[in-house]
Design an enzyme around this catalytic site. Structure first.
Site, PDB file in Angstrom:
ATOM      1  N   ASP A 148     -26.026  26.371 -47.064  1.00  0.00           N
ATOM      2  CA  ASP A 148     -27.176  26.399 -46.162  1.00  0.00           C
ATOM      3  C   ASP A 148     -27.343  24.977 -45.661  1.00  0.00           C
ATOM      4  O   ASP A 148     -27.709  24.085 -46.437  1.00  0.00           O
ATOM      5  CB  ASP A 148     -28.419  26.861 -46.917  1.00  0.00           C
ATOM      6  CG  ASP A 148     -29.676  26.858 -46.062  1.00  0.00           C
ATOM      7  OD1 ASP A 148     -29.627  26.339 -44.922  1.00  0.00           O
ATOM      8  OD2 ASP A 148     -30.719  27.344 -46.530  1.00  0.00           O
TER       9      ASP A 148
ATOM     10  N   ASP B  73     -20.312  29.109 -45.067  1.00  0.00           N
ATOM     11  CA  ASP B  73     -21.297  29.895 -44.331  1.00  0.00           C
ATOM     12  C   ASP B  73     -22.472  30.215 -45.243  1.00  0.00           C
ATOM     13  O   ASP B  73     -22.313  30.349 -46.464  1.00  0.00           O
ATOM     14  CB  ASP B  73     -20.664  31.196 -43.817  1.00  0.00           C
ATOM     15  CG  ASP B  73     -21.394  31.763 -42.617  1.00  0.00           C
ATOM     16  OD1 ASP B  73     -20.858  31.671 -41.490  1.00  0.00           O
ATOM     17  OD2 ASP B  73     -22.523  32.276 -42.780  1.00  0.00           O
TER      18      ASP B  73
ATOM     19  N   THR C 144     -20.620  36.314 -29.201  1.00  0.00           N
ATOM     20  CA  THR C 144     -20.733  36.122 -30.644  1.00  0.00           C
ATOM     21  C   THR C 144     -21.941  36.900 -31.157  1.00  0.00           C
ATOM     22  O   THR C 144     -22.800  37.319 -30.365  1.00  0.00           O
ATOM     23  CB  THR C 144     -20.925  34.633 -30.980  1.00  0.00           C
ATOM     24  OG1 THR C 144     -22.181  34.193 -30.412  1.00  0.00           O
ATOM     25  CG2 THR C 144     -19.790  33.791 -30.430  1.00  0.00           C
TER      26      THR C 144
ATOM     27  N   TYR D 281     -33.775  25.026 -28.441  1.00  0.00           N
ATOM     28  CA  TYR D 281     -32.327  25.030 -28.643  1.00  0.00           C
ATOM     29  C   TYR D 281     -31.665  23.948 -27.788  1.00  0.00           C
ATOM     30  O   TYR D 281     -30.836  23.166 -28.268  1.00  0.00           O
ATOM     31  CB  TYR D 281     -31.771  26.409 -28.286  1.00  0.00           C
ATOM     32  CG  TYR D 281     -30.274  26.537 -28.348  1.00  0.00           C
ATOM     33  CD1 TYR D 281     -29.627  26.760 -29.556  1.00  0.00           C
ATOM     34  CD2 TYR D 281     -29.497  26.453 -27.186  1.00  0.00           C
ATOM     35  CE1 TYR D 281     -28.250  26.886 -29.614  1.00  0.00           C
ATOM     36  CE2 TYR D 281     -28.131  26.589 -27.228  1.00  0.00           C
ATOM     37  CZ  TYR D 281     -27.506  26.806 -28.442  1.00  0.00           C
ATOM     38  OH  TYR D 281     -26.145  26.922 -28.492  1.00  0.00           O
TER      39      TYR D 281
END
Length: 251
Positions: A62, A36, A190, A155
């Site tokens: 990253d 992460d 989330t 997106y």
């Protein structure tokens, strides 16, 4: 749905769906790499897994950095010579807006994380999996990659691209015993989705929450079970597919 002794590497594993998958697969006997960009989150998930008797390790990554991705795979190789499963879960979105108001910066951020990051991680993993003679890759896409998604055009474009990449590479590497599938949730509870909801008025929030026939957000644990099944050998004849978990949105 055993994943016992499989080595599973998860990007974006520090929260949300990634963290749920990490906890579930570790509880079923897998060695889990929790990668992460937020290192503290990854370490917290690993600590929780270890408290419950599982095996896991944290790694900072990253996915917009080719060098960071290379370092992640180096750490994974040090933990185990075999990488059974890569789960490309790291992703970003952007605030809902008409396409002509979405900035170039927001567009490129979505492309860099959601598409180029997935591409680079896949390329690294496939190189490893070709050498060992097997492997699985699971890409987190979205129902926004299967249908129109007004107000989140950047997106949506990247998730359509991830599904195309999944299908094409699944065919390329099927004879090499490398299976590649996508998972397509709708809105799940989330931190990323809650971040979007926090910028919306009550009508907008209710519209997202009630967008499917079940009239609620999905839960990370409801997505992680399907992903764990894909990680297992029970899905051994499945490749190039987009698994939809959307509360009936596309029905």
């Amino acid at each position: 749905m055993t994943v016992e002794n499989k080595h599973i590497l998860i990007t974006g594993g520090g929260s949300g769906i990634g963290a749920a998958v990490a906890r579930l697969t570790a509880s079923r006997g897998a060695l889990v790499g929790v990668a992460d960009v937020h290192s503290d989150n990854a370490r917290d998930v690993v600590a929780d897994i270890e408290r419950n008797g599982g095996r896991a390790y944290a790694v900072s990554v990253d996915v917009t950095s080719a060098e960071a991705i290379a370092d992640m795979f180096k750490v994974a190789a040090e933990k185990s010579a075999v990488l059974d499963v890569l789960i490309n879960n790291a992703g970003v979105d952007h605030l809902p807006a008409p396409m002509h108001e979405v900035s170039d910066e927001a567009l490129m951020r979505n492309i860099d994380v959601n598409l180029i990051g997935v591409w680079r991680c896949m390329r690294r993993a496939i190189g490893t999996m070709l050498g060992q003679g097997h492997g699985q890759i699971i890409n987190l896409a979205s129902v926004a990659g299967l249908r129109s998604a007004p107000m989140i055009s950047a997106y949506s474009a990247t998730k359509h691209a991830v599904i195309g990449l999944t299908r094409s590479t699944a065919v390329e590497y099927a004879r090499a015993n490398i299976r590649i599938n996508a998972v397509c949730p709708s809105f799940v509870d989330t931190p990323m989705v809650q971040g979007v909801l926090s910028h919306m008025d009550e009508r907008g929030r209710n519209g997202i929450i009630r967008a499917n026939p079940m009239k609620r957000l999905g839960k990370p644990d409801e997505i992680s079970g399907a992903i764990a099944w894909l990680c297992s050998d029970e899905s051994s004849f499945m490749t190039g597919q987009s698994v939809v978990l959307d509360g009936g949105m596309l029905a």
